[in-house]
Design an enzyme around this catalytic site. Structure first.
Site, PDB file in Angstrom:
ATOM      1  CE  LYS A  22      -3.869  -2.382   0.358  1.00 30.58           C
ATOM      2  NZ  LYS A  22      -5.116  -2.057  -0.241  1.00 30.58           N
ATOM      3  CG  ASP A  63      -4.272  -1.056  -3.716  1.00 32.45           C
ATOM      4  OD1 ASP A  63      -4.785  -0.072  -4.027  1.00 32.45           O
ATOM      5  OD2 ASP A  63      -4.719  -2.078  -3.113  1.00 32.45           O
ATOM      6  CD  GLU A  72      -4.965  -2.968  -6.551  1.00 31.36           C
ATOM      7  OE1 GLU A  72      -5.801  -3.171  -5.859  1.00 31.36           O
ATOM      8  OE2 GLU A  72      -3.939  -3.726  -6.728  1.00 31.36           O
ATOM      9  CD  GLU A  83     -10.101  -2.335  -4.526  1.00 31.91           C
ATOM     10  OE1 GLU A  83     -10.486  -2.221  -3.456  1.00 31.91           O
ATOM     11  OE2 GLU A  83      -8.815  -2.657  -4.697  1.00 31.91           O
ATOM     12  CG  ASP A 112     -14.425  -7.787  -5.959  1.00 28.20           C
ATOM     13  OD1 ASP A 112     -15.286  -8.772  -5.753  1.00 28.20           O
ATOM     14  OD2 ASP A 112     -13.585  -7.456  -4.841  1.00 28.20           O
ATOM     15  CG  HIS A 166     -10.028  -6.191  -5.224  1.00 28.75           C
ATOM     16  ND1 HIS A 166     -11.216  -6.424  -4.501  1.00 28.75           N
ATOM     17  CD2 HIS A 166      -9.281  -5.635  -4.251  1.00 28.75           C
ATOM     18  CE1 HIS A 166     -11.282  -5.688  -3.279  1.00 28.75           C
ATOM     19  NE2 HIS A 166     -10.001  -5.225  -3.259  1.00 28.75           N
TER      20      HIS A 166
END
Length: 371
Positions: A168, A197, A223, A249, A272, A299
């Protein structure tokens, strides 16, 4: 003909064993909506959807009051017809997360029922492109962790044969993100994918600036760098950086995915299955992505996405985040860092119904012939 006689719905809250933080939120509870479709012959299919803490009760009411009753007496094999009928029945609340999640619980249950009745695992029934797919881990890459913790987790994943790790990003200062990732790359070498992400935290200018700062690290993707409804911003970013832009996602419609692909706003699709509305639309997105020569790296939901990733030729990665251990007796099979598609008929998830019944905070039943 597999006529639907009963719909059973459970709400099960699951607290992650690992603290999960990103640039905009903490993931403190997974509201897991589990739906079972019983046909008149006694066969059962189980599906599910999830939230990360908000909206679960709304999904339950939408299912119980508006969607599940419309399934009673219908042919469970007509999955496409049922999905379309339910979508149009809820046209005033689509496109949107709550409706998509409710549709997904039904649709995945119908696919599970069909696969079980056919005696086939989902990955074969839905396409059968391959029987395994590479894994990357996210579970050790949360934003609150210090660089050494990121390194330790990624090195362990590499030792186990995983192909990558996701971290992240979105620290207050860009240099913090860069420093963490530089240390990670130095420890891992160049033969291991580092994925990032952003969880939709950046403005366009900041996303472009940070992407340029991160380019020397050879990242696998960046992402959700921007809010998911900022199509133009993603177009500008995708043109400005060599890092692949990954989205999906937080996209809830086949046509929204088409726009992203058609207008050059991304290069990796992370559809997703719960948030797109089930297996039926998931497969459509995957096949559109194949037409655009783009990979699908779904995801979350590894227990289900392993089968879907293996069903299609452009399925590239499965994301490792265990989430169903408390309510299942099966586990994702991993061989040499690869996720192996289940061989059992259906979704390949063995539900622990004693645990589900004990943990359920709400249960509903819709029966054939009920007043």
């Amino acid at each position: 003909m597999a006529l639907i006689a009963r719909i059973e719905i459970h709400m099960v809250p699951l607290v992650p064993r690992t603290k999960r933080t990103d640039a905009i939120q903490s993931f403190v509870c997974q509201e897991t909506v589990i739906l079972r479709v019983h046909d008149v012959d006694g066969a059962v299919g189980t599906g599910y959807a999830y939230t990360i803490g908000t909206g679960g009760s709304s999904i339950m009411r939408l299912l119980a009051d508006h969607l599940a009753p419309r399934l009673i007496g219908r042919d469970a094999d007509e999955i496409e017809r049922l999905w379309t009928d339910l979508k149009f029945h809820t046209h005033a609340t689509t496109v949107g997360a709550i409706t998509a999640l409710a549709l997904a619980a039904i649709d995945t249950a119908l696919w599970d029922l069909r696969a079980r009745r056919a005696g086939l695992p989902l990955w074969k029934l839905a396409g059968g492109a391959k029987d395994r797919a590479p894994l990357y881990t996210t579970e050790g890459g949360w934003l609150h962790l210090d660089p050494q913790a990121l390194i330790d987790d990624a090195l362990e994943a590499k030792r186990l044969g995983f192909g990558g790790a996701k971290v992240k990003i979105g620290k207050p200062r860009a240099r913090e993100d860069v420093s963490r990732l530089e240390k990670l790359r130095a420890a891992l070498g160049d033969d291991f994918e580092i994925l990032t992400d952003c969880n939709q935290v950046f403005t366009v200018d900041e996303a472009i600036r940070r992407a340029h700062m991160l380019e020397p690290l050879g990242l696998g993707w960046i992402e959700e760098p921007l809010p998911a409804d900022d199509l133009d911003g993603h177009i500008r970013l995708n043109r400005a950086t060599s890092i692949p832009v990954a989205v999906g996602e937080s996209i809830y419609s086949l046509r929204h995915f088409r726009e992203y692909m058609q207008k050059g706003a991304c290069s990796i699709i992370q559809v997703d299955v719960a948030r797109i509305g089930g297996i039926t639309p998931w497969l459509k997105v995957a096949h559109v992505a194949e037409a655009f020569n783009m990979p699908v790296c779904p995801h979350f939901l590894m227990e289900l996405h392993v089968s879907l990733t293996c069903a299609v030729p452009n399925g590239r990665w499965v994301e490792y985040i265990p989430q169903l251990d408390e309510i299942t007796t099966s586990r994702l099979k991993i061989e040499n860092g690869m996720a192996v598609a289940p061989s059992a008929p259906g979704l390949g998830i063995d539900w622990d119904w004693d645990a589900i019944n004990a943990l359920s905070i709400e249960t509903m039943d819709i029966l054939m012939g009920a007043a």
